[in-house]
Design a protein around this motif. Structure first.
Motif, PDB file in Angstrom:
ATOM      1  N   ARG A 170       0.835  -1.218   0.000  1.00  0.00           N
ATOM      2  CA  ARG A 170       0.000   0.000   0.000  1.00  0.00           C
ATOM      3  C   ARG A 170       0.864   1.261   0.000  1.00  0.00           C
ATOM      4  NH1 ARG A 170      -2.848   3.410   3.667  1.00  0.00           N
ATOM      5  NH2 ARG A 170      -2.055   2.377   5.542  1.00  0.00           N
ATOM      6  N   TYR A 171       1.996   1.182   0.686  1.00  0.00           N
ATOM      7  CA  TYR A 171       2.896   2.334   0.748  1.00  0.00           C
ATOM      8  C   TYR A 171       3.936   2.316  -0.373  1.00  0.00           C
ATOM      9  CZ  TYR A 171       1.159   3.350   5.457  1.00  0.00           C
ATOM     10  OH  TYR A 171       0.375   3.663   6.532  1.00  0.00           O
ATOM     11  N   GLY A 172       4.002   1.224  -1.115  1.00  0.00           N
ATOM     12  CA  GLY A 172       4.949   1.128  -2.218  1.00  0.00           C
ATOM     13  C   GLY A 172       6.372   0.824  -1.795  1.00  0.00           C
ATOM     14  N   PHE A 173       6.531   0.168  -0.650  1.00  0.00           N
ATOM     15  CA  PHE A 173       7.881  -0.197  -0.213  1.00  0.00           C
ATOM     16  C   PHE A 173       8.377  -1.419  -0.978  1.00  0.00           C
ATOM     17  CE2 PHE A 173       6.329   1.898   3.790  1.00  0.00           C
ATOM     18  CZ  PHE A 173       7.178   2.987   3.716  1.00  0.00           C
ATOM     19  N   THR A 174       9.659  -1.410  -1.306  1.00  0.00           N
ATOM     20  CA  THR A 174      10.240  -2.491  -2.109  1.00  0.00           C
ATOM     21  C   THR A 174      11.005  -3.507  -1.272  1.00  0.00           C
ATOM     22  OG1 THR A 174      12.220  -1.157  -2.488  1.00  0.00           O
ATOM     23  CG2 THR A 174      10.460  -1.010  -4.138  1.00  0.00           C
ATOM     24  N   HIS A 175      11.343  -3.124  -0.035  1.00  0.00           N
ATOM     25  CA  HIS A 175      12.081  -4.050   0.826  1.00  0.00           C
ATOM     26  C   HIS A 175      11.802  -3.701   2.288  1.00  0.00           C
ATOM     27  CE1 HIS A 175      15.542  -1.204   1.692  1.00  0.00           C
ATOM     28  NE2 HIS A 175      14.958  -0.623   0.671  1.00  0.00           N
ATOM     29  N   ILE A 176      12.157  -4.619   3.181  1.00  0.00           N
ATOM     30  CA  ILE A 176      11.802  -4.451   4.586  1.00  0.00           C
ATOM     31  C   ILE A 176      12.942  -4.891   5.514  1.00  0.00           C
ATOM     32  CG2 ILE A 176       9.308  -4.697   4.257  1.00  0.00           C
ATOM     33  CD1 ILE A 176       9.562  -7.624   5.150  1.00  0.00           C
ATOM     34  N   GLN A 177      12.868  -4.373   6.718  1.00  0.00           N
ATOM     35  CA  GLN A 177      13.610  -4.941   7.836  1.00  0.00           C
ATOM     36  C   GLN A 177      12.586  -5.750   8.614  1.00  0.00           C
ATOM     37  OE1 GLN A 177      16.510  -2.623   9.990  1.00  0.00           O
ATOM     38  NE2 GLN A 177      15.696  -3.288  11.966  1.00  0.00           N
ATOM     39  N   LEU A 178      12.812  -7.037   8.727  1.00  0.00           N
ATOM     40  CA  LEU A 178      11.822  -7.939   9.298  1.00  0.00           C
ATOM     41  C   LEU A 178      12.291  -8.488  10.639  1.00  0.00           C
ATOM     42  CD1 LEU A 178       9.153  -9.550   9.011  1.00  0.00           C
ATOM     43  CD2 LEU A 178      10.466 -11.288   7.764  1.00  0.00           C
ATOM     44  N   VAL A 179      11.565  -8.151  11.687  1.00  0.00           N
ATOM     45  CA  VAL A 179      11.750  -8.770  13.002  1.00  0.00           C
ATOM     46  C   VAL A 179      10.535  -9.673  13.201  1.00  0.00           C
ATOM     47  CG1 VAL A 179      12.133  -8.390  15.466  1.00  0.00           C
ATOM     48  CG2 VAL A 179      12.941  -6.697  13.804  1.00  0.00           C
ATOM     49  N   LEU A 180      10.726 -10.948  13.004  1.00  0.00           N
ATOM     50  CA  LEU A 180       9.607 -11.889  12.893  1.00  0.00           C
ATOM     51  C   LEU A 180       8.646 -11.804  14.056  1.00  0.00           C
ATOM     52  CD1 LEU A 180      11.656 -14.849  11.446  1.00  0.00           C
ATOM     53  CD2 LEU A 180       9.613 -13.878  10.354  1.00  0.00           C
ATOM     54  N   TRP A 181       9.174 -11.772  15.283  1.00  0.00           N
ATOM     55  CA  TRP A 181       8.290 -11.811  16.452  1.00  0.00           C
ATOM     56  C   TRP A 181       7.620 -10.468  16.743  1.00  0.00           C
ATOM     57  CZ3 TRP A 181      13.508 -12.248  16.307  1.00  0.00           C
ATOM     58  CH2 TRP A 181      14.258 -11.258  16.944  1.00  0.00           C
ATOM     59  N   LYS A 182       8.068  -9.408  16.074  1.00  0.00           N
ATOM     60  CA  LYS A 182       7.401  -8.120  16.232  1.00  0.00           C
ATOM     61  C   LYS A 182       6.346  -7.896  15.151  1.00  0.00           C
ATOM     62  CE  LYS A 182      10.979  -5.682  18.817  1.00  0.00           C
ATOM     63  NZ  LYS A 182      11.826  -4.478  18.904  1.00  0.00           N
ATOM     64  N   SER A 183       6.559  -8.473  13.979  1.00  0.00           N
ATOM     65  CA  SER A 183       5.558  -8.366  12.910  1.00  0.00           C
ATOM     66  C   SER A 183       4.438  -9.385  13.078  1.00  0.00           C
ATOM     67  CB  SER A 183       6.215  -8.553  11.538  1.00  0.00           C
ATOM     68  OG  SER A 183       6.927  -7.392  11.156  1.00  0.00           O
ATOM     69  N   PHE A 184       4.788 -10.554  13.644  1.00  0.00           N
ATOM     70  CA  PHE A 184       3.803 -11.631  13.809  1.00  0.00           C
ATOM     71  C   PHE A 184       3.708 -12.004  15.291  1.00  0.00           C
ATOM     72  CE2 PHE A 184       5.739 -12.103   9.586  1.00  0.00           C
ATOM     73  CZ  PHE A 184       4.607 -11.949   8.786  1.00  0.00           C
ATOM     74  N   SER A 185       2.617 -11.616  15.903  1.00  0.00           N
ATOM     75  CA  SER A 185       2.472 -11.767  17.354  1.00  0.00           C
ATOM     76  C   SER A 185       2.432 -13.225  17.793  1.00  0.00           C
ATOM     77  CB  SER A 185       1.199 -11.058  17.830  1.00  0.00           C
ATOM     78  OG  SER A 185       0.045 -11.604  17.203  1.00  0.00           O
ATOM     79  N   ASP A 186       2.153 -14.141  16.871  1.00  0.00           N
ATOM     80  CA  ASP A 186       2.094 -15.557  17.246  1.00  0.00           C
ATOM     81  C   ASP A 186       3.429 -16.274  17.038  1.00  0.00           C
ATOM     82  OD1 ASP A 186       1.676 -15.110  14.542  1.00  0.00           O
ATOM     83  OD2 ASP A 186       0.240 -16.730  14.283  1.00  0.00           O
ATOM     84  N   ILE A 187       4.493 -15.516  16.745  1.00  0.00           N
ATOM     85  CA  ILE A 187       5.843 -16.076  16.715  1.00  0.00           C
ATOM     86  C   ILE A 187       6.573 -15.575  17.953  1.00  0.00           C
ATOM     87  CG2 ILE A 187       8.059 -16.128  15.505  1.00  0.00           C
ATOM     88  CD1 ILE A 187       6.610 -15.823  12.892  1.00  0.00           C
TER      89      ILE A 187
END
Length: 278
Positions: free
Chosen positions: A26-43
């Motif tokens: 939606r924001y048009g971002f092409t890449h991310i910094q991914l912290v799995l347990w912060k993006s997905f509460s069930d991890i």
């Protein structure tokens, strides 16, 4: 060119992966910094409740949508006075080095840490003792990184252990590993004592480390009452024209970091507008 720290978009679950992806797009971002347990509460933070199949599914969908994982976050306090906490952090960092290849990511990231649990400044942070702890940890990590063909990443911070260009350079030389990379956050290396030399800092950082800088964090700052105040990119005095010209020269991408969701569109547009003039 412009990415985002994914958990700044909100918290999701694995079952809501498609919503997570659509929010990035939606924001048009092409890449991310991914912290799995912060993006997905069930991890959970140590990935004990997520399977390799689930990680591969997340990675597959991101790849299908052309969203690159530049940084896989494994941030922990590298010199924590709580030895148990430090050991758990090391174990997680090593695990992330192993799974980074699932995401075809660039680097596993962390900050160097503080003798204070809350990551605030402690005079001992700049000691030889703290430096040696960080060096020893990365020597251990380098064996895992080399075995898996993945990269270790460190984000230097002015108030923490690896805190200026000279110390970063020493760490590079002492470690002597092709798998060691830098996450450059200019604002994290600026304090009230050196903010007027920000141009020199940016110039020197790129001159010394060049393509060993794997990504740049986009923040901004103001000075008020002899204190630095962090603000969203475009609302402060960081020399973005200089920063972005260096990034363009070395073909380095950047990540909006700690930017409130209500400022994401503004800051992304601000960076894009400068890029369009270079």
């Amino acid at each position: 060119m412009i990415g985002v720290r994914a958990h700044d978009l909100g918290e999701f679950t694995i079952a809501r992966l498609e919503e997570f992806i659509q929010e990035i797009k939606r924001y048009g971002f092409t890449h991310i910094q991914l912290v799995l347990w912060k993006s997905f509460s069930d991890i959970d933070p140590y990935l004990t409740n997520v399977s390799t199949d689930q990680l591969e599914m997340i990675a597959k969908r991101l790849k299908e949508e052309s969203i690159k994982v530049t940084v896989l976050g494994a941030y922990y306090n590298m010199i924590s006075p709580d030895l148990k906490d430090r050991i758990l952090g090391e174990e997680r960092y090593e695990k992330m080095l192993e799974i980074l290849k699932i995401f075809n990511g660039e680097v596993v990231g962390t900050e160097p840490g503080s003798y204070n649990i809350d990551f605030s400044f402690n005079e001992r942070n700049h000691s030889k003792e703290s430096y040696d702890i960080v060096l020893d940890s990365f020597k251990k990590f380098s064996k895992v990184a080399e075995k898996n063909g993945t990269n270790m990443g460190l984000e230097p911070v002015y108030t923490l252990t690896i805190w200026n260009i000279e110390v970063v350079k020493k760490l590079f030389n002492d470690l002597n590993s092709k798998n060691f990379k830098i996450i450059f956050d200019p604002v994290n290396l600026i304090g009230i004592e050196n903010y007027q030399q920000q141009d020199e800092l940016i110039e020197n950082m790129f001159e010394i480390f060049k393509d060993n800088i794997v990504t740049v964090h986009f923040k901004d700052f103001l000075v008020k009452d002899r204190k630095l105040i962090r603000v969203s990119p475009g609302k402060g005095i960081l020399n973005y024209k200089l920063l972005l010209s260096k990034m363009k020269k070395y073909n380095i991408n950047g990540i909006l970091d700690e930017v409130p969701k209500e400022d994401l569109e503004f800051s992304k547009k601000y960076v894009e507008n400068i890029l369009n003039t270079l």
